[in-house]
Design a protein around this motif. Structure first.
Motif, PDB file in Angstrom:
ATOM      1  N   LEU A  32       0.807  -1.211   0.000  1.00  0.00           N
ATOM      2  CA  LEU A  32       0.000   0.000   0.000  1.00  0.00           C
ATOM      3  C   LEU A  32       0.844   1.266   0.000  1.00  0.00           C
ATOM      4  CD1 LEU A  32      -2.906   1.083   0.088  1.00  0.00           C
ATOM      5  CD2 LEU A  32      -2.729   1.082   2.586  1.00  0.00           C
ATOM      6  N   LYS A 131      -9.901  -5.583   6.575  1.00  0.00           N
ATOM      7  CA  LYS A 131     -10.706  -4.379   6.350  1.00  0.00           C
ATOM      8  C   LYS A 131     -10.812  -3.539   7.616  1.00  0.00           C
ATOM      9  CE  LYS A 131     -13.511  -6.469   2.683  1.00  0.00           C
ATOM     10  NZ  LYS A 131     -14.878  -6.851   2.253  1.00  0.00           N
ATOM     11  N   CYS A 133      -8.601  -3.353  10.036  1.00  0.00           N
ATOM     12  CA  CYS A 133      -7.311  -2.690  10.239  1.00  0.00           C
ATOM     13  C   CYS A 133      -7.197  -1.430   9.392  1.00  0.00           C
ATOM     14  CB  CYS A 133      -6.166  -3.643   9.907  1.00  0.00           C
ATOM     15  SG  CYS A 133      -5.863  -4.932  11.141  1.00  0.00           S
ATOM     16  N   PHE A 134      -7.676  -1.491   8.169  1.00  0.00           N
ATOM     17  CA  PHE A 134      -7.569  -0.316   7.316  1.00  0.00           C
ATOM     18  C   PHE A 134      -8.570   0.765   7.693  1.00  0.00           C
ATOM     19  CE2 PHE A 134      -4.863  -2.937   4.629  1.00  0.00           C
ATOM     20  CZ  PHE A 134      -3.854  -2.013   4.394  1.00  0.00           C
ATOM     21  N   ASP A 135      -9.700   0.393   8.227  1.00  0.00           N
ATOM     22  CA  ASP A 135     -10.603   1.413   8.782  1.00  0.00           C
ATOM     23  C   ASP A 135      -9.909   2.168   9.912  1.00  0.00           C
ATOM     24  OD1 ASP A 135     -12.650   0.820   7.051  1.00  0.00           O
ATOM     25  OD2 ASP A 135     -13.716  -0.499   8.453  1.00  0.00           O
ATOM     26  N   ARG A 137      -6.620   2.513  10.336  1.00  0.00           N
ATOM     27  CA  ARG A 137      -5.527   3.310   9.786  1.00  0.00           C
ATOM     28  C   ARG A 137      -6.042   4.571   9.100  1.00  0.00           C
ATOM     29  NH1 ARG A 137      -1.599  -0.908   6.775  1.00  0.00           N
ATOM     30  NH2 ARG A 137      -0.147   0.872   6.798  1.00  0.00           N
ATOM     31  N   TYR A 149      -0.264   8.788  10.691  1.00  0.00           N
ATOM     32  CA  TYR A 149      -0.424   7.522   9.969  1.00  0.00           C
ATOM     33  C   TYR A 149       0.906   6.777   9.883  1.00  0.00           C
ATOM     34  CZ  TYR A 149      -1.534   4.300   6.123  1.00  0.00           C
ATOM     35  OH  TYR A 149      -1.705   3.175   5.349  1.00  0.00           O
ATOM     36  N   GLN A 153       2.107   3.193  11.452  1.00  0.00           N
ATOM     37  CA  GLN A 153       2.225   2.145  10.447  1.00  0.00           C
ATOM     38  C   GLN A 153       3.067   0.937  10.876  1.00  0.00           C
ATOM     39  OE1 GLN A 153       2.383   2.481   5.854  1.00  0.00           O
ATOM     40  NE2 GLN A 153       4.444   2.980   6.551  1.00  0.00           N
ATOM     41  N   ARG A 188      -7.464   6.414   0.365  1.00  0.00           N
ATOM     42  CA  ARG A 188      -8.805   5.814   0.451  1.00  0.00           C
ATOM     43  C   ARG A 188      -9.144   5.040  -0.827  1.00  0.00           C
ATOM     44  NH1 ARG A 188     -11.980   7.103   4.654  1.00  0.00           N
ATOM     45  NH2 ARG A 188     -11.270   8.774   6.032  1.00  0.00           N
ATOM     46  N   ILE A 191      -7.059   1.776  -0.870  1.00  0.00           N
ATOM     47  CA  ILE A 191      -7.583   0.808   0.099  1.00  0.00           C
ATOM     48  C   ILE A 191      -8.899   0.214  -0.400  1.00  0.00           C
ATOM     49  CG2 ILE A 191      -8.616   0.600   2.397  1.00  0.00           C
ATOM     50  CD1 ILE A 191      -6.436   2.488   3.404  1.00  0.00           C
TER      51      ILE A 191
END
Length: 273
Positions: A32, A131, A133-135, A137, A149, A153, A188, A191
């Protein structure tokens, strides 16, 4: 290991590309974060190959505009642009997480250009934990910007012991990358592309020889995602590293490089066979 020489830098269709050495081409696609420099721990081990590193569109030195409907197909198209831009017939593709999704999509769309595929901590369909985890982050980015961020990380990428031993280095990297980090809109969109990726019903269509590497302690992408991916591919082998976290090619590079170079050697021998 041979020393790493300076690579040749160029832009290909808006992508910042650096080429090292000569030999069979190996294109390495980051996760990412998107930066080609992520793969520097592999360069010496791949000294007998033409290694191609690049910054994903929207990150690093590459063009920043990725559009509102960014998808895995766009990630794959950029890989294809690099292959054709370098006048290559085909290449080995090594992808970490998002880069693995790019490689899988390319192997589906244009199998003739993918000589082999290595997917590191990847998936055929995003897991619910991934998903979540990315919410989290994204919430950190929204609240504190790229600085917050990037400071958070490492928790998602590395084992705690490794973070503790490299904390000063990680803090310096975060400070260095903050100013040029991808925008919130780009993050965004990228992701969303990863979360929506689902080829779980198409895996049998991918005939490319594939190595799936996963760290058993990856806290971002559950190892079962990699196991399911490998099990569904017709020509695949799975390697589970006992320790190393999501960024296992950075934390245990000697182990990782050994598996990768052996796989590439076997595929090349089979091609010549």
């Amino acid at each position: 290991m041979a020393p790493v020489s300076d690579g040749e830098f160029q832009f290909i269709n808006g992508l910042a590309v650096t080429v090292y050495g000569s030999g069979e081409p190996v294109i390495m696609s980051a996760g990412l974060g998107g930066l080609g420099a992520y793969w520097r721990p592999q360069l010496s081990a791949l000294s007998g190959y033409q290694v191609v590193l690049y910054d994903h569109r929207g990150t690093g030195e590459s063009a920043r505009d990725i559009g509102d409907d960014y998808s895995a197909a766009d990630l794959a198209d950029d890989l294809y642009r690099i292959i054709t831009g370098l006048d290559l017939d085909s290449a080995h593709v090594v992808g970490h997480a998002a880069g693995g999704i790019a490689g899988l999509q390319l192997a589906l769309d244009r199998p003739q250009v993918v000589k082999s595929l290595t997917v590191v901590n990847g998936w055929a369909k995003a897991d619910r934990h991934f998903k979540r985890c990315f919410d989290i982050r994204l919430g950190i980015y929204e609240a504190g910007g790229p600085e917050a961020y990037l400071r958070a990380q490492p928790i998602f990428l590395f084992p705690a012991e490794w973070i503790s031993a490299h904390l000063d280095e990680l803090d310096a990297q975060a400070a260095h990358h903050a100013a040029g980090f991808q925008s919130e809109a780009t993050l965004r969109a990228r992701i969303r592309a990863l979360a929506e990726f689902d080829i779980s019903q198409k895996l049998e269509e991918i005939q490319t020889p594939t190595l799936v590497i996963a760290a058993l302690d990856d806290m971002l992408v559950p190892v079962r995602s990699s196991v399911a991916l490998s099990d569904g591919l017709p020509d695949s082998q799975f390697v589970g590293l006992p320790w190393g976290g999501h960024a296992c090619n950075v934390t245990v590079p000697e182990d990782f490089n050994g598996y990768l170079t052996e796989f590439l050697k076997v595929v090349s021998q089979q091609d010549q066979g």
